[in-house]
Design a protein around this motif. Sequence first.
Motif, mmCIF file in Angstrom:
data_model
loop_
_atom_site.group_PDB
_atom_site.id
_atom_site.type_symbol
_atom_site.label_atom_id
_atom_site.label_comp_id
_atom_site.label_asym_id
_atom_site.label_seq_id
_atom_site.Cartn_x
_atom_site.Cartn_y
_atom_site.Cartn_z
ATOM 1 N N ARG A 10 -3.052 29.645 -32.535
ATOM 2 C CA ARG A 10 -3.321 29.980 -31.126
ATOM 3 C C ARG A 10 -4.777 30.386 -30.938
ATOM 4 O O ARG A 10 -5.411 30.017 -29.933
ATOM 5 N N LEU A 11 -5.332 31.135 -31.883
ATOM 6 C CA LEU A 11 -6.742 31.516 -31.799
ATOM 7 C C LEU A 11 -7.638 30.279 -31.821
ATOM 8 O O LEU A 11 -8.607 30.198 -31.056
ATOM 9 N N ALA A 12 -7.316 29.315 -32.665
ATOM 10 C CA ALA A 12 -8.104 28.078 -32.723
ATOM 11 C C ALA A 12 -8.023 27.336 -31.396
ATOM 12 O O ALA A 12 -9.046 26.838 -30.891
ATOM 13 N N GLU A 13 -6.824 27.269 -30.808
ATOM 14 C CA GLU A 13 -6.664 26.603 -29.512
ATOM 15 C C GLU A 13 -7.497 27.286 -28.431
ATOM 16 O O GLU A 13 -8.186 26.622 -27.651
ATOM 17 N N LEU A 14 -7.421 28.605 -28.380
ATOM 18 C CA LEU A 14 -8.167 29.344 -27.363
ATOM 19 C C LEU A 14 -9.676 29.220 -27.566
ATOM 20 O O LEU A 14 -10.429 29.052 -26.601
ATOM 21 N N GLY A 15 -10.113 29.312 -28.813
ATOM 22 C CA GLY A 15 -11.541 29.183 -29.095
ATOM 23 C C GLY A 15 -12.058 27.800 -28.741
ATOM 24 O O GLY A 15 -13.112 27.670 -28.101
ATOM 25 N N ASP A 16 -11.318 26.782 -29.129
ATOM 26 C CA ASP A 16 -11.712 25.417 -28.790
ATOM 27 C C ASP A 16 -11.703 25.213 -27.278
ATOM 28 O O ASP A 16 -12.594 24.555 -26.727
ATOM 29 N N GLY A 17 -10.708 25.769 -26.611
ATOM 30 C CA GLY A 17 -10.645 25.667 -25.156
ATOM 31 C C GLY A 17 -11.836 26.334 -24.493
ATOM 32 O O GLY A 17 -12.418 25.784 -23.543
ATOM 33 N N ALA A 18 -12.215 27.506 -24.985
ATOM 34 C CA ALA A 18 -13.376 28.210 -24.431
ATOM 35 C C ALA A 18 -14.653 27.403 -24.651
ATOM 36 O O ALA A 18 -15.500 27.310 -23.761
ATOM 37 N N ALA A 19 -14.780 26.801 -25.820
ATOM 38 C CA ALA A 19 -15.971 25.990 -26.102
ATOM 39 C C ALA A 19 -16.016 24.758 -25.205
ATOM 40 O O ALA A 19 -17.069 24.421 -24.647
ATOM 41 N N ARG A 20 -14.872 24.079 -25.066
ATOM 42 C CA ARG A 20 -14.820 22.890 -24.189
ATOM 43 C C ARG A 20 -15.150 23.271 -22.744
ATOM 44 O O ARG A 20 -15.907 22.576 -22.062
ATOM 45 N N ALA A 21 -14.564 24.362 -22.281
ATOM 46 C CA ALA A 21 -14.799 24.798 -20.907
ATOM 47 C C ALA A 21 -16.270 25.171 -20.698
ATOM 48 O O ALA A 21 -16.849 24.869 -19.649
ATOM 49 N N THR A 22 -16.869 25.807 -21.690
ATOM 50 C CA THR A 22 -18.283 26.171 -21.588
ATOM 51 C C THR A 22 -19.146 24.922 -21.491
ATOM 52 O O THR A 22 -20.051 24.842 -20.659
ATOM 53 N N ARG A 23 -18.849 23.952 -22.351
ATOM 54 C CA ARG A 23 -19.621 22.693 -22.331
ATOM 55 C C ARG A 23 -19.518 21.980 -20.985
ATOM 56 O O ARG A 23 -20.474 21.377 -20.522
ATOM 57 N N SER A 24 -18.324 22.043 -20.372
ATOM 58 C CA SER A 24 -18.118 21.331 -19.113
ATOM 59 C C SER A 24 -18.554 22.142 -17.892
ATOM 60 O O SER A 24 -18.494 21.646 -16.768
ATOM 61 N N GLY A 25 -18.961 23.386 -18.118
ATOM 62 C CA GLY A 25 -19.425 24.220 -17.014
ATOM 63 C C GLY A 25 -18.330 24.981 -16.300
ATOM 64 O O GLY A 25 -18.574 25.618 -15.277
ATOM 65 N N ASP A 26 -17.103 24.949 -16.814
ATOM 66 C CA ASP A 26 -15.985 25.679 -16.212
ATOM 67 C C ASP A 26 -15.983 27.100 -16.780
ATOM 68 O O ASP A 26 -15.172 27.445 -17.653
ATOM 69 N N LEU A 27 -16.900 27.911 -16.271
ATOM 70 C CA LEU A 27 -17.086 29.249 -16.833
ATOM 71 C C LEU A 27 -15.887 30.161 -16.593
ATOM 72 O O LEU A 27 -15.597 31.031 -17.419
ATOM 73 N N ALA A 28 -15.169 29.965 -15.500
ATOM 74 C CA ALA A 28 -13.976 30.781 -15.255
ATOM 75 C C ALA A 28 -12.922 30.513 -16.327
ATOM 76 O O ALA A 28 -12.307 31.440 -16.863
#
Length: 128
Positions: A6-24
Amino acid sequence: MDQHDRLAELGDGAARATRSGDLARAQADLAEFTTLLKAHNDVEERGIFAAMAALGEFVELTDELAAEHVDLHARLAAFDGVPPVDELVALLADLDEHVEKENRGVFPFAYSAFSATEWAIVDHAHQP
């Protein structure tokens, strides 16, 4: 170990969202990541690490892993909002290495060597 996934999923999700500009989305994933990591590490330290210390086994490794917990939390606390993606990716890579140490050393030993006494320590750490 499910929490590691779950930590890996959340971390990867945060990184993907950051790259795409979805800061929320990145902030939400990072907040959940931070909360889960803190709870997970607390239970590891009071449970499996304490049980290994009681046996006098892998004490250097569990001390190293506990120090890595402190470092990861300090790095997360230093982020002001959403960190630059390179800093987040570096933290996630360090967490992956940390998890591998646990998966290759701590958990296999525990599964093969713990008696009811050590498992009771682990079980107690999982109680609210």
